[in-house]
Design a protein around this motif. Structure first.
Motif, PDB file in Angstrom:
ATOM      1  N   TYR A 184       0.810  -1.270  -0.183  1.00 31.35           N
ATOM      2  CA  TYR A 184       0.081   0.129  -0.141  1.00 31.35           C
ATOM      3  C   TYR A 184       0.819   1.358  -0.027  1.00 31.35           C
ATOM      4  N   GLU A 185       0.390   2.171  -0.543  1.00 33.28           N
ATOM      5  CA  GLU A 185       0.966   3.578  -0.521  1.00 33.28           C
ATOM      6  C   GLU A 185      -0.080   4.625  -0.092  1.00 33.28           C
ATOM      7  N   ASN A 186       0.482   5.357   0.671  1.00 34.93           N
ATOM      8  CA  ASN A 186      -0.522   6.303   1.244  1.00 34.93           C
ATOM      9  C   ASN A 186       0.133   7.816   1.530  1.00 34.93           C
ATOM     10  N   PRO A 187      -0.727   8.759   1.429  1.00 37.94           N
ATOM     11  CA  PRO A 187      -0.317  10.256   1.848  1.00 37.94           C
ATOM     12  C   PRO A 187       0.421  10.346   2.969  1.00 37.94           C
ATOM     13  N   LYS A 188       1.378  11.259   2.722  1.00 37.93           N
ATOM     14  CA  LYS A 188       2.441  11.569   4.040  1.00 37.93           C
ATOM     15  C   LYS A 188       1.749  12.921   4.730  1.00 37.93           C
TER      16      LYS A 188
ATOM     17  N   SER B 237      -0.111  14.018  -2.732  1.00 36.31           N
ATOM     18  CA  SER B 237      -0.347  13.124  -1.436  1.00 36.31           C
ATOM     19  C   SER B 237       0.258  13.618  -0.416  1.00 36.31           C
TER      20      SER B 237
END
Lengths: 209, 209
Positions: free
Chosen positions: A58-62, A133
């Protein structure tokens, strides 16, 4: 601390959500196998999935945590010594680390960038930057003394009157948006927590991103 | 959407910050080489660094966006159909995706989990969970109609009076903390934006994490 995670890239994750992944993940971080792009069972978005160990990456906002440090009727601003936007002004802010609270991250960044001791007092706002993001979490804080000085990421650190904010030399649109709302609140003698998406349509033309 | 990123793991990233990395990154996502743990030049924390392509693999906290949907004097709660905490109650919330704003993420999760249309109206609070490196961003929202029903992640979706909140059957400490503050605000007829770390010391004993 110095942290080379890019702040304003030209990539636009939102445009790639349905058709392709941002190509930041090519190999599985667990086993080193070349990943595949697929929509996992029960989900609706493409993910980087390992065909060997089945890990879904998964890649998510920082989160970028920061604060507006106040001293009497002035605020503390830093002139950036690092890219992106070297030489331009910002309030102290940086990427949140694992194991921190947003308040701790904001205080740590303020110490690192300006050697400034603060006490967080209220949540000023949360600003989403969907095109990169990122989510800025910004606090109002009370500067505890005047022993501030530039950290390694800052060329200068200064207490600035609200009438002297260098509007045309601010580092990022989110800094402009936050400070514009802050000045308006101070002028109206109100204190509120903002939630907004940046850039807004009203954005000044001198920003390139 | 179903998203198997673990919500309350027993790992504690904060304890490992100075001495070792959480072992979620073993291979470089860019080139597949086994990474090394080192403190990059100019930084102070251990990172997973690729000895081949020099990529530094940063790991950052994740945002969970959600809302408390209001209808007259009731709120919408969902009973979880998935692990962790299957069978327990929560307001709609889930991991934010790339390219979204926090408001969009909260609205999307509400639609997915409860088929509920809402309009976000105010920022209710931001809750840091440093032990699992998560940050909850929670809004107050107005439910637009009564056409809600369970999505695939929910067993039941119900409008609940504040006197009927199932306090001992809530899914996570952050849900308990948020709803306790919400009820207090409603009782005091105030509206504010909270910022807190969870779990607090006052946490009820029936939570295992």
């Amino acid at each position: 601390m110095k942290n080379t995670q890019s702040s304003y890239s030209s990539t636009c994750p939102s445009k790639s959500r349905s058709t392709t992944l941002p190509n930041s993940i090519k190999y599985c971080a667990q086993c080193g196998t070349l990943v595949e792009e697929k929509i996992p069972s029960g989900e609706t978005l493409l993910r980087a999935v390992c065909p060997s160990c089945q890990t879904i990456h998964y890649e998510n906002p920082k989160i970028v945590a920061g604060c507006i440090p106040e001293w009497e009727d002035k605020i503390l601003l830093c002139r950036r010594a690092i890219e992106p936007r070297i030489g331009l002004w910002t309030f102290p802010a940086g990427f949140m680390e694992l194991g921190e609270s947003t308040e701790e991250a904001a205080a740590r960044e303020t110490l690192e960038e300006a050697h400034a001791d603060i006490i967080i007092h209220t949540l000023f706002g949360i600003f989403s930057l969907p095109h990169v993001s990122q989510v800025y979490v910004v606090y109002r804080a009370q500067l505890q003394n005047l022993n501030f000085k530039p950290g390694p990421e800052s060329l200068e650190v200064e207490l600035v009157s609200l009438t002297d904010i260098p509007w045309e030399h601010l580092a990022f649109p989110v800094i402009h948006e936050s400070l514009a709302r802050y000045v308006k609140d101070i002028q109206a003698a109100t204190s509120q927590s903002h939630s907004a998406v940046v850039p807004t349509k009203q954005h000044p033309s001198f920003y390139s991103s």
